[in-house]
Design an enzyme around this catalytic site. Structure first.
Site, PDB file in Angstrom:
ATOM      1  N   HIS A   6       0.836  -1.198   0.000  1.00 54.36           N
ATOM      2  CA  HIS A   6       0.000   0.000   0.000  1.00 54.36           C
ATOM      3  C   HIS A   6       0.874   1.253   0.000  1.00 54.36           C
ATOM      4  CE1 HIS A   6      -3.942   1.911   1.721  1.00 54.36           C
ATOM      5  NE2 HIS A   6      -3.275   2.783   0.982  1.00 54.36           N
ATOM      6  N   HIS A   8       1.608   4.963  -2.423  1.00 55.54           N
ATOM      7  CA  HIS A   8       1.075   5.776  -3.512  1.00 55.54           C
ATOM      8  C   HIS A   8       2.185   6.586  -4.158  1.00 55.54           C
ATOM      9  CE1 HIS A   8      -2.784   4.452  -2.178  1.00 55.54           C
ATOM     10  NE2 HIS A   8      -2.732   5.100  -1.042  1.00 55.54           N
ATOM     11  N   ARG A  74      -2.241   8.178  -6.217  1.00 55.66           N
ATOM     12  CA  ARG A  74      -2.632   8.740  -4.922  1.00 55.66           C
ATOM     13  C   ARG A  74      -4.160   8.920  -4.941  1.00 55.66           C
ATOM     14  NH1 ARG A  74       0.441   9.960  -0.619  1.00 55.66           N
ATOM     15  NH2 ARG A  74       2.298   9.286  -1.762  1.00 55.66           N
ATOM     16  N   HIS A 181     -10.008   0.790  -2.377  1.00 55.23           N
ATOM     17  CA  HIS A 181      -9.525   2.054  -1.807  1.00 55.23           C
ATOM     18  C   HIS A 181     -10.331   3.160  -2.465  1.00 55.23           C
ATOM     19  CE1 HIS A 181      -6.941   5.110  -0.173  1.00 55.23           C
ATOM     20  NE2 HIS A 181      -5.990   4.287   0.168  1.00 55.23           N
ATOM     21  N   GLU A 285       1.283   2.698   3.554  1.00 57.99           N
ATOM     22  CA  GLU A 285       0.827   3.969   2.979  1.00 57.99           C
ATOM     23  C   GLU A 285       1.904   5.048   3.129  1.00 57.99           C
ATOM     24  OE1 GLU A 285      -3.181   4.887   4.100  1.00 57.99           O
ATOM     25  OE2 GLU A 285      -3.492   6.038   2.284  1.00 57.99           O
TER      26      GLU A 285
END
Lengths: 333, 333, 333, 333, 333, 333
Positions: A6, A8, A74, A181, A285
């Protein structure tokens, strides 16, 4: 080895300035993306970010010992609900292109997870050419799915609805997992995008388990971001359903995958106990919402690997599942 | 001396990347603008622009012999229709701030025309504190008014409606002219923003002259951008109204001001003949839509001063009106 | 010889009283039109009109030396947006019938241009039987197309959209030109119908040239009423597009036709210079909006032929194009 | 003596052609009514009407022995729901003016009942200046109230709602009765205007009796057109309410007045039996919907006086109530 | 023998408490109906009802000498407009099931008329499986049709529209009559459900006779509840249509059937005179709205048979038509 | 002693059958509640419930050793979004009345928490008379607040909005805590009511902490049902906000109260660790969703006290806080 499912993309300002332009001229200047040099792109990964604790994307990964990060667009920037559809398509494609370029610029460091041009004015079938391009031409290993293409402006169909089948079927055909997501969040919805993620994950898990999607598509690998929204914590509400269905809700829940994007040890422990470490993938993240130093501990809030390290009851096998083998298995790494 | 009343700000990518962020997080990351250094800002005026013929803002002005340009926010970027209102307010204020910084960085080159935070969710009264700040604190000399705050998503009230009186009254109180200039344009409207400008100017002139605004506020100075939309060309349709009102439509029209942002000599001549050079202000919109070299002539399409130079029947006094004295008079320069 | 391509039918009060009835009973009294005798109909052309300067339709034509006028329904009366569709159909058909009767009553003086029952509740295909009837049975030589069947109550699809193809294809099949001319205009739109004409023409020209309609249908002859709305005056905005498309905007514009319904010599000169007299057709809209005496000159405002006569730089060939040969060519006269 | 409380104005075509124009130009040509001479107006009462059995308004009255008819505007033409409000106001005022002129042209034959400019965009208070003008300046003796100003396009507030109080209070203040009579009827409502009258009367009686309007305004005289819609026939449904309220529904019903615009003897008998002849006023709606010859009897369908004559059980006093004394009493004749 | 074609089911509180639950949980608790024992169900027919004059359903029938009652679901409870459709389907099916059980529990006393799951979110075709089940499996002899599935929240398509054809065709195929009877009524409609019945019947009769349904489906037997709404009383309005159509409106009306659910002798007489006793079926709606004692007479308001008995001009044959033979004929009893 | 702050009323079928009637007749039968005898009411607490594991309400309490339960209306039945408002008001008042009767029938066993008539068509001020009645006349000790009066049909204002201030102020004035608990959930929302509870709690906590409500009203006691929705589990997302606000999110969270309605030990432990046992109140929601036997353990799923008993690290003081002293403190018991 530590695989982070995970992460971005980073990008230089020119990319987002181009996006601001698309939203201003709505395509009437054409959709040609800006020329971003390799140096500019590399720099966006090597420069300290003011909103991410003033260190760079790469430093975040190195600091956390992340060997491989799966990079997706993102999400809060996805602008799926904007019109006309051509600007959504152009922005999504260029997002994927920049991810591919990052994969190539940093060999071994990244793999791509594709964004889809999920305009509600397109059918799900119309989102799929970009997915096929990303997997077949760019070599991406997964797809990110926004469960609310309206971004808060209308109530979408829940994830158990046949509306979503074409995406499920394409994922199976391409043999890739789906990372759930959601994206942005606009009025009239009350919550900011960051909370919208959680709300969408909660309702999506509920809807999938209330439907027959997982029975219909047993080979489908769906990863619910951010530890599954509210579900693992609230799972007790659903346990009595065993009386009606004869199936344990925990067993149903364990047909899904979850990432570890939670920022407290208590929550991670709860997640591991409820769904099992064989259904959880390490996700950080990084860099992102949690990329701040906790003044109380001096740690980064998103140093999730440290929280996991601190859980003393995990076995080595479980740690391996979390950090590597689960990801290898479903992403075919 | 050549005064250009119609120029729009330049800004580095960081400014528009910030805007893209506001539209993505809708204010949930806060509204703090990015730190843009003087060098970065200066650079945005000195660097060649790929979409403006690959020369810089300053080179455009120098090339055209423009001594003073009145700088306003770039209208198609104004995002007045976006929600929540706080992102419109923050973006507008920072646009004005960057104009003020450009005014200070390039002494004598620029003066500011203020943008307003024209969210349709705010009342016109709520737009005015920013106007007062821009005039009283930043020293701006005019205000730009978007006649369609909905940016194409709904039909706004026409400019003759009392809805707009607070802006008219503030302009009189602050002794500044109003530059009519619409902003972005979204679905369901059929036209791109650039044509929307024209349509809005057409209907705004009609509405003002159909109302009693100019009688009620005789000291109001309203400049209609882009040569007045369709009106000077279509003015014949309105001439028979003299039978009903007893007043010549041309006389009514001459209570307004018009800028010269037209890119053909024929159109400029028409404008000057219809409304008189004593009601037209030189405006180039440089750099902008017209900043391309005409392959047939080798001139920039927006070298409007050359088109005016080519009109042989203009007297020196008329040229002075166009290029300097009209602007000096209403902007108090 | 002087051919006027832009004239609208006259009719006795009984016809409009019938229309008022249709709008009141919405068809529940049936749709039978009133019995109008030849004398009544002829009288509506021979009687002085109070709203048209107190002389008759025929006097207007004679006074202007118009030999042949192409008669279409009076657009602002078209009521395309009214419900149910059957009253639109009945009123349109009877409008066409009365035109046909006028053509027959005044031999050689008139030819018919058909109105279409453009209810937005019907598909464009459903408008076409009336067109075929008008051409094949009534001998009409052209068709008038309203680009806004909603008459201001909703945003219609722009003229480049495939929605309109059936009309284009029928026009080609029947070998007739299309006269673009919008109809009424209701709330919430801000403008009166007369200005709506101009706005619709502006956006329609833009949309046609932005689409591939003229490439797809090269044999299509489209006449834009009222000198093309704002486009010839604002054409400079579009010239830089040559950089992107490689095609001169003027060349694209010259695939369309324009009528001369402008009421000032300056505007006519501009039009002729921008698109060329080989693309303009004489149109007077007599009797109509301009049928008032100009107190300054003693001329009728709509004595457009006098304005053309006053343009000293036109050649005889150009005058012939304007007054006769262009019309003969595309209307097959 | 025979007084007919339910008659609608006649007018020449010029009046309705003017109305068609208002609906086409929406006021942009101004609102000046056409010049209608006394001869034209008189002629509209003396000429045979094709839709009214080919005899004239006056012949209808004379044939039926009607000594005095109360004239109101023709309801289905009222166009209350049209925009902008100024065209509703102009058309209503001119309707009342023409009624006043008919009253003067035919001395003793007519008295006026006023129409109101019942645009739903105006408040009921804004309808009242026209009412005051009609009563105080034109000498009208009653007012017609449309219970559905939306004319079928939205659901209006029911007649018991305080929304309507200003009209009730003005009627009391001016000492005039209210004739309930709805107007036109447009989509999406399913019924034609003629049936809409009945539906509106039914729901209005229900609403008035369900509210406390008649207790609050005991001096109010409300006449329900067309014999009260469905209520007298369906009255049995409401009789059991005596158990809840302690008041006989018939007693409540008898606080209202009803006209006799029913076209069958059975229905008239029912009406007289249910509400009593002391609460019914003779109304013929002549000339109107019923102005056709019944092929079975040779009578006009709207020869309601003959149907009443045929009811053998009515006493002379009852006949006097119906034809004269009830009307004299509430209209102060 | 006395056959009552208009009776509605009784049921114990548990049934309606279940319904309240469906409306609260919207199906998320499942749709299983409560276990209602035969004793409970029988008791609901044998217990005195507080809202029905404190005697039981069976006592009402016995008291009125009704030998056979056709039982349909209680219309105002039908909740056709509620979402999701599955709760409408479940509630309708269980309503029909309880009717079937009552038919079996009281041999010879009842026959069933089926309710349909008329959710506007389903197509009419989707309502039909329940109809076929009711007729083919449960032995029902008719079907009740709600002409307003939106229950006042939107304007439905009128009964003459092809939308309704599938129901007409199924009724013909199954050889059963249709009882028109609307259901609940919600905002924004102004009227209570009980008046909504009347309004719907009025507009439905009008629409059927204005369409060609009865010509297209000559074998269709449609019974209009409550004596036909307003139509028999207002029939005079429609008689002049003979001039246009050449067909007597009475003849058209007599293609429909009507029930006798009117509670006054005058109204019944009117109905019999207008449509003829050969088109009327005895219906009492017992127990229901009229199940109160009239304090003036000591009779039940819904003792409609007594009102009929009191009509002295009816022949024995006519009484037989009303009470027995008409029902036998169309219900195939 | 064990105090359960989260229990919902029981009631006999007659109560819900009455509710079904209100929803069917919408108030047109009046709003009088059914006569429910003390025996019937007592029976509803003493009879085994088929949906609650076939034991009675009282047996549930006794079995769990609950000494005092705070009884509120059953939320999913609240029907706040139904129209007209009078049926919401009547149903809410009678719900409160039945709670009061239960309090009196079972001395010492129950105290009342009031429901509010939260129709979105009423202002929050209009909800308050019923609150004052419940506290001042019925002796209730708290109030239940539904954060979504639209029940899923529209997006409500978030709990930090001034819209809600009147309720906060009334709670302070009456010195009672607020139990946050949403009600039903209808289309178009995707989730069933049971999940809607969780989603509403999540967004409500977020909104309260994002606003200044808790600073503005420091004496306000708000209890978030069901352990706070997703927040305690997802709390890590909000911790980085300390950088922006300087305040620990945990400290902010601890200004709220939470109940223990979670059905797994892991979740309870998480809750206690995150917010502290000094901010949690024992709540069982018995009998309710969790009233089923867990086949794996033989325990009732909602035997939350056993789960708490099993947490070995709780001190006696903490157990006392949870089961008694926290409740005594804020409910003034």
């Amino acid at each position: 080895m530590k695989i982070d499912v995970h992460g971005h993309m980073s990008a230089p300002d020119a990319f987002y300035a181009w996006k601001a332009g698309l939203l201003a001229h709505r395509g009437s200047h054409g959709m040609r993306p800006p020329a971003i040099s390799d140096d500019q792109l590399r720099d966006s990964y090597f420069s300290p970010h003011p909103s991410f604790g003033n260190i760079s994307h790469i430093e975040h990964l190195t600091g956390a010992g992340i060997d491989l990060q799966l990079l997706s667009p993102r999400p809060y920037q996805a602008m799926h609900s904007e019109k006309p559809t051509k600007i959504v398509e152009a922005f999504t494609a260029e997002s994927n292109n920049l991810i591919k370029r990052a994969v190539d610029l940093f060999p071994g460091q990244f793999k791509g997870i594709a964004g889809l041009p999920q305009s509600p004015d397109l059918t799900p079938e119309q989102w799929l050419p970009e997915l096929r391009r990303a997997v077949n031409e760019l070599g991406f290993v997964g797809v990110m799915l926004n469960t609310d293409p309206y971004e808060g402006t209308e109530i979408p169909l829940a994830l158990g609805d046949p509306y979503w089948y074409p995406v499920f079927e394409a994922a199976i055909e391409l043999d890739i997992p789906i990372l759930l997501h959601s994206a942005g969040c606009k009025a009239p919805t009350r919550e900011p995008y960051s909370l919208h993620f959680i709300q969408e994950e909660t309702v999506s898990v509920w809807s999938l388990l209330d439907s027959n999607v997982l029975e219909k598509y047993p080979e489908l690998n769906i990863i619910v971001s951010h530890g599954g929204g509210a579900i693992p914590y609230q799972v007790g509400r659903f346990l009595p359903s065993i009386a009606r269905s004869g199936v344990s809700y925990i067993d149903k829940l364990r047909k899904l995958w979850f990432d570890s994007c939670l920022y407290t040890q208590d929550s991670l422990e709860l997640l591991f106990k409820v769904v099992g470490t064989d259904r959880v993938l390490f996700g950080s993240e990084k860099p992102g919402t949690g990329s701040q130093i906790d003044p109380a501990t001096g740690r980064w809030f998103d140093d999730i690997h440290l929280l996991i390290d601190d859980i003393d009851w995990l076995t080595d096998e479980q740690r391996d599942q979390l950090f590597e083998s689960n990801a290898r298995s479903i992403f075919r790494l």
